[in-house]
Design an enzyme around this catalytic site. Structure first.
Site, short mmCIF file in Angstrom:
data_model
loop_
_atom_site.label_atom_id
_atom_site.label_comp_id
_atom_site.label_asym_id
_atom_site.label_seq_id
_atom_site.Cartn_x
_atom_site.Cartn_y
_atom_site.Cartn_z
N HIS A 1 -29.32 20.88 -5.68
CA HIS A 1 -28.60 21.70 -6.66
C HIS A 1 -28.70 21.09 -8.06
CE1 HIS A 1 -26.82 24.16 -3.48
NE2 HIS A 1 -26.41 24.97 -4.44
N LYS B 1 -18.84 24.92 4.42
CA LYS B 1 -17.51 24.80 5.02
C LYS B 1 -16.59 24.19 3.99
CE LYS B 1 -18.08 20.14 6.41
NZ LYS B 1 -17.20 19.01 6.21
#
Lengths: 186, 280
Positions: free
Chosen positions: A38, A103
């Protein structure tokens, strides 16, 4: 509750039709990316350069798998905690990213961006890494091989199980699920 | 004196790294199975069922239970009558980790520097804790620690006046703040006492004790049971989808402390609480 089958890429119409709490089964392509990947993607955007993946309507899975043993497509491959990608996610959502699988909680900035652009946050079962690996039928490295487990991979999945945590209206299973359970035992 | 060859320690640690990652300890496995049977909330029961299925696949097919195969914590209880031959003890441990993570197809999750973040490529160095004990035995515990849960851990230096109530509030607040992030159902290690550094180690060591073995001190055994119940009243549930099974177990370890202090550390582990123990 039966799971809804979703084929990727996900159009914004499909994304906007999903509701928190829906169980889904993914078929098609998922791209993997976690912290280091990222950071590199956003660095490219900062420099005005093109991304190495087609981000429009794409789904990114936050995962760093274990190495595949001989004969395996991929090693164990459960979700990693998503908040670490919060600083980067809105940039990708603005460019058309439809779904993120991970999550744990997301920041308000991410949720606002999801509502604005029609993106969805899915939860995979944290720790169910061997089980999830069974639904990945092909895996190739797209870029950043030097990052090892954190390289960007293109996964082909069949009936990959996930649950809509936060939908494009801001509905959040982490809030409603706990409240409804509390009500049931009150 | 009794000689133990560094090579034998390396070989043992290699095997333990692989074992720990493929097989959950019996106490954890059977508690997850029991909770899958007793959990009242449907979505929670479903999530627990998937965890049971996952640990069975991992064991049968020799796959890591979780893709985060952890930063390798190694605890050595070294008998003072042991003489290590043929190499350096710390390097013998690191080499065992290196081989285990390569041969076991485990993920390499360690960066050499916390800010410059280049992966070491072999999951070393391990975090090694050595206790010198009487006797001529070496007991090794290998505990690969995942960081989704490690990141949710907290430490506080309470004033003594905060007492039992302050400790309990801090533990419950830590679990509440963690919410769905550490992959509940979690295991909670609580350290109380000692110093700033010692209390964190106590919390880590609390995670090494089987969750079906209460603290031998009845006062703390009672607190363990009470806190576990309170934590499970939070309703976070497996994966944070709501439900009773927020935690599988809670262990407390304590140490004498200073007249002015009440250190408390809460080390969170996910349901993949891994530890293997061997005595040489």
């Amino acid at each position: 509750m039966s799971a809804r089958e979703i084929t990727t890429p996900i159009t914004k119409d499909v994304a906007r039709s999903l509701r928190s709490g829906d169980d889904v089964l993914f078929n098609g392509i998922l791209y993997t990316a976690r912290d280091a990947a990222h950071a590199r993607l956003v660095e490219l955007l900062d420099k005005g350069e093109a991304l190495p993946i087609d981000i429009k309507d794409a789904v990114i899975y936050y995962v760093g798998p274990t190495p595949a043993k001989p004969g395996q497509v991929i090693g164990s491959a459960g979700p990693t905690t998503s908040y670490r990608m919060d600083a980067y996610a809105p940039r990708l959502i603005e460019l058309g990213l439809s779904g993120m699988i991970g999550k744990g909680k997301r920041s308000q900035d991410v949720i606002d961006s999801m509502k604005k652009h029609g993106a969805v946050y899915f939860g995979a079962i944290g720790g169910a890494a061997a089980l999830i690996a069974k639904t990945i039928i092909a895996c190739e490295i797209v870029c950043y091989e030097d990052l090892g487990s954190e390289a960007i991979r293109k996964l082909t999945v069949k009936d990959f199980p996930a649950t809509v945590i936060i939908d494009s209206l801001g509905g959040n299973l982490y809030e409603t699920g706990v409240k409804e359970y509390q009500k049931s035992v009150a | 004196m009794r000689d133990i060859a560094a090579l034998d320690i390396t070989a043992k640690i290699r095997d333990m790294c692989i074992d720990a990652n493929q097989k959950l300890p019996d106490d954890i496995g059977s508690r997850i199975r029991a909770c899958a049977g007793s959990e009242p909330w449907p979505q929670a029961r479903d999530a627990l069922g998937k965890l049971v299925e996952n640990m069975d696949i991992a064991r049968n097919e020799k796959m890591p239970v979780c893709q985060d195969t952890g930063l390798t914590c190694v605890f050595l209880e070294l008998g003072q009558e042991i003489h290590i031959t043929g190499g350096d003890l710390n390097e013998a441990v690191h080499e065992g980790v290196r081989r285990g993570y390569a041969d076991g197809f485990l993920r390499k999750s360690v960066v050499a520097d916390p800010l410059r973040r280049k992966n070491t490529g072999d999951n070393t160095p391990a975090v090694i804790t050595v206790d010198i004990v009487p006797g001529d035995k070496l007991t090794i515990t290998v505990a690969p620690k995942g960081f989704g849960s490690e990141n949710m851990s907290r430490l506080i230096m309470l004033p003594p006046a905060a007492g039992e109530k302050g400790v309990k509030e801090f533990v419950i607040e830590t679990v509440r703040l963690a919410g769905p992030n550490p992959c509940p159902p979690i295991v909670i290690g609580v350290g109380i006492g000692g110093t700033f550094d010692r209390v964190a180690l106590l919390a880590k060591k609390a995670l090494m004790r089987p969750i079906d073995r209460p603290n031998p001190d009845k006062y703390y055994a009672g607190m363990e049971a009470e806190l576990l119940e309170k934590v499970n009243e939070l309703g976070i549930g497996p994966q944070g989808f709501g439900g009773h099974t927020t935690a599988l177990g809670l262990n407390i370890e304590t140490h004498p402390t200073h007249i002015a202090g009440l250190p408390v550390a809460v080390n969170i582990n996910c349901h993949v609480t891994r530890h293997v123990k061997v005595t040489l």
